[in-house]
Structure formats: C-alpha cells, structure tokens
Design a protein around this motif. Structure first.
Motif, mmCIF file in Angstrom:
data_model
loop_
_atom_site.group_PDB
_atom_site.id
_atom_site.type_symbol
_atom_site.label_atom_id
_atom_site.label_comp_id
_atom_site.label_asym_id
_atom_site.label_seq_id
_atom_site.Cartn_x
_atom_site.Cartn_y
_atom_site.Cartn_z
ATOM 1 N N CYS A 99 0.831 -1.221 0.000
ATOM 2 C CA CYS A 99 0.000 0.000 0.000
ATOM 3 C C CYS A 99 0.852 1.252 0.000
ATOM 4 N N ARG A 100 2.096 1.154 0.478
ATOM 5 C CA ARG A 100 3.089 2.245 0.518
ATOM 6 C C ARG A 100 2.851 3.262 1.630
ATOM 7 N N VAL A 101 1.737 3.214 2.369
ATOM 8 C CA VAL A 101 1.479 4.260 3.360
ATOM 9 C C VAL A 101 1.314 3.743 4.795
ATOM 10 N N CYS A 113 3.337 -5.534 4.807
ATOM 11 C CA CYS A 113 2.149 -4.677 4.658
ATOM 12 C C CYS A 113 0.890 -5.531 4.798
HETATM 13 ZN ZN ZN Z 1 1.406 -1.052 3.543
#
Ligand code: ZN
Ligand code: NAD
Length: 341
Positions: A99-101, A113
């Motif tokens: 998700c990168r966040v 993640c």
């Molecule tokens: Zn993530």
C-alpha cells in the motif's frame, strides 16, 4: 508503437486440479503501471500446491486464478504517469503491490504490509498468461547478459538474499542450509556471494546434494545418515520445511548465531528452547522479501549467482499442467513456462 491486442491467452486454475487455457481480457493499466509481455515464468512449489490442493492455509482458490509469480518480460505499454521511453525494456518483475502508506511500508518492510497484494495468491492473478500489469517501479530493467529464464528466477533469488541478509551472512561466515531444492541451492550461492567460506547443505536426495555441491555448497550431508550436531555454524537457514531438519539445524548453531526459517512445512514445530536460550540464538521467519531486486540482478549480471543452471525443463503456455507436474520427476529442479511459445 507495439500493437497490443485486447484479449490474451491465460492458463486458468478453475478449481483444484482443473487448469485450462482461456481467452481473457488484457489487464487495464493504472496510471503508475506498465504492461509487461511475459517471456518466462518459473514454476514454484506454491503454484503446485494451489493446483493440487486448491488452497494454501487461509488462501482458497474460490474463483478462477492465474498461477505463476516468478517472471520476466518486456514492457509494451505504460500508464499515464510512466515515462514512455520505458517501452521495449526487458524487465524482471517483483510480483507484489504494497500500500506504501502503512507503518510497515513506511519502515521499509513492505513485505509485511497488511494490505499487500501478491501475484498468484487468491484473488490476485499471476503470470501464466501473455500480459501482466505491474507498478512501474516494480519492473526492474535487466542487462542483455541476463537470460529471460534467469530474470524470472530473480524472484526465488530474492528469497535467498532476504534469508542471507536476515542471517547476517558476511565474509568468513559459516552456514548450514537444510534442503537442496531451488531455494536451498540459491541460498547457498547467495551465501557464497556474500563471502561465506563454509556452506553445509543437507537433503535426503543424493542427486540434489551432488548438484548443490557443484553450484554453491562447500559440504553436503545426507539428512538420513549424517549428523549436523556440533557444526557450531554462525547461521542456519531452513529451506526444507521439515520439522526434524529445523530442530537438528538449530542445534548446529553456535553462540549468538542466527536461525532463519524459510521452509513452509508444519505450522507448529517443537523447539530446543534451552539450547536457544543458553546461546542467545536469534530466530526469525522469512516472508518473501523487500528491496532485493537491484542486488539480485547485480549478482546475476556479475556472474556471482548462476540461475540458468537451475532450469531443467521448458513448457509452452498450453502445457502449464505438465509444467506443474514436472518437478516431481527425479533430477528436476525448476520448470519454466514460456507464454510466447
Ligand atoms: Zn502497507
Ligand atoms: P523443494 O521442495 O524443492 O525443496 C525442499 C527440499 O528439502 C527437497 O529437496 C527435499 O528433499 C528436502 N528435504 C526434505 N526433508 C528434509 C530433511 N529432513 N532434511 C533436509 N532436507 C530435506 O522447495 P523449494 O522450492 O526449494 O522451497 C523450499 C521451501 O521454502 C519450501 O517449503 C517453500 O514453500 C519455502 N518458501 C518459503 C518462502 C517464504 O517466503 N518463506 C518463499 C519461497 C519458498
């Protein structure tokens, strides 16, 4: 410009034991994605497991699924925000989408993640097909001297790299690896590339042990007859999933050594707790990898790791079923599917 069809052939696992070629839509691209024409896909034990059992733990094939997550290919189209100059690049694909966040992503451990999507893990389709979509920064350019097959096997090499990094293997390390399958042999080659000077490998197959000795390991031990007790290694990597190998391997580790569990076998294994305590041994699992593609490509391009030697059989897309069964034959290590054939 490259002509891209609207439909493509895909090998679809409809349900347990039922796989067939179908015509499906070419995947649409998000703005940050590229479309990769698949050149080579390695067959992994998990693909075989989904085919034979229809599930791995909580992941159940309750919708048609495309298998395959070890892949390379060529970029043939790009999303709106990706540099069109990348069209034509040969790439090795990292087959996951974090998700990168979230906290884990922000700490760099994006493999952990909670919202990760991974190819060929229900409900996400994999690469036994002609075209796949992937985020542009998860499609890594590969040099000309790396074959399509080797580029596909950057994925299992990444498992070996992640294991060796977690095992803190460096110059002069002494290592024990259980299991001389593709992952164990790749871990042995990686350990050697990281500077390990003693690499013991165990298996119950004399063929695999002989192969491992030629391609990475310095010592081979038959787990049925030879003991690893007293080796006192700096690190033990289990790539077998066999409970007996895990227990005996831990007892081969010296003070402050590392135990890295890669193999998937029994969910619960009895451990020699006081041995671990008295030597302050570190124990860690491995869940795939993060940030390994650049190093993996470098190791192969520099000739420090040889992935081509692992490939023992080739198949076309219509032969996916045979490819999934190929690993059972003696002498086989890694089957590769070529969707363009
Ligand atoms: Zn993530
Ligand atoms: P593989 O089945 O080809 O290799 C396992 C090897 O272990 C075989 O050669 C087998 O003969 C050997 N073995 C069986 N019992 C043994 C024993 N008692 N002692 C020593 N060796 C023994 O599988 P692979 O593709 O090489 O993968 C290795 C393991 O890693 C599998 O369990 C796989 O599921 C797992 N894996 C985990 C991750 C992860 O992220 N944790 C990623 C990829 C693969």
């Amino acid at each position: 410009p490259i002509n891209i069809p609207t439909t493509m052939r895909a090998s679809i696992l409809r349900k347990q034991g039922d796989i067939a070629l179908e015509q499906v839509g070419v995947p649409p691209l998000d703005d940050d994605q590229v479309l990769v024409q698949v050149a080579a896909v390695g067959v992994c034990g998990s693909d075989v497991h989904y085919y034979e059992h229809g599930r791995i733990g909580d992941y159940v094939v309750d919708h048609p699924l495309v298998l395959g997550h070890e892949l390379s290919g060529r970029i043939v189209a790009v999303g709106a925000t990706v540099d069109p100059a990348r069209i034509g690049e040969r790439v090795a694909v990292e087959p996951q989408r974090p998700c990168r966040v979230c906290d884990q992503c922000r700490q760099g451990r994006y493999n952990l993640c909670p919202d990760i999507e991974f190819y060929a893990t229900p409900p996400i389709d994999g690469a036994f097909t002609e075209y796949v979509a992937i985020q542009a920064d998860f499609a890594f350019p590969i040099p000309d001297n790396v074959s399509d097959e080797a580029a596909a096997l950057i994925e299992p090499l990444s498992v070996g790299i992640w294991a060796c990094q977690r095992a803190k293997i460096g110059p002069g390390s002494r290592v024990l690896i259980a299991g001389a399958g593709p992952i164990g042999i790749i871990a042995a080659q990686t350990a050697r590339a990281f500077g390990a000077t003693e690499i013991h490998i165990t298996d119950i197959s004399p063929d695999r042990l002989a192969f491992a000795l030629q391609h990475g390991a310095t010592h081979a031990l038959d787990a049925r007859t030879d003991s690893v007790a007293g080796l006192d290694v700096d690190a033990f990597i289990d790539a077998s999933g066999a409970p007996q190998a895990v227990r005996s391997g831990i007892k081969a580790v010296g003070p402050a050594g590392r135990v890295i569990l890669v193999g998937l076998g029994a969910d619960d294994v009895e451990l020699p707790v006081s041995y671990i305590q008295n030597r302050e041994i570190w124990l860690s699992g491995v869940f795939r990898y993060a940030n390994t593609w650049p190093l993996a490509i470098q190791l192969v391009a520099d000739g420090k790791v040889d992935l081509d030697v692992l490939v023992t059989a080739h198949f076309g897309l219509s032969e996916a079923e045979a490819a999934l069964q190929a690993g059972k034959e003696p002498g086989q290590l890694k089957a590769v599917v070529h969707p363009g054939r």
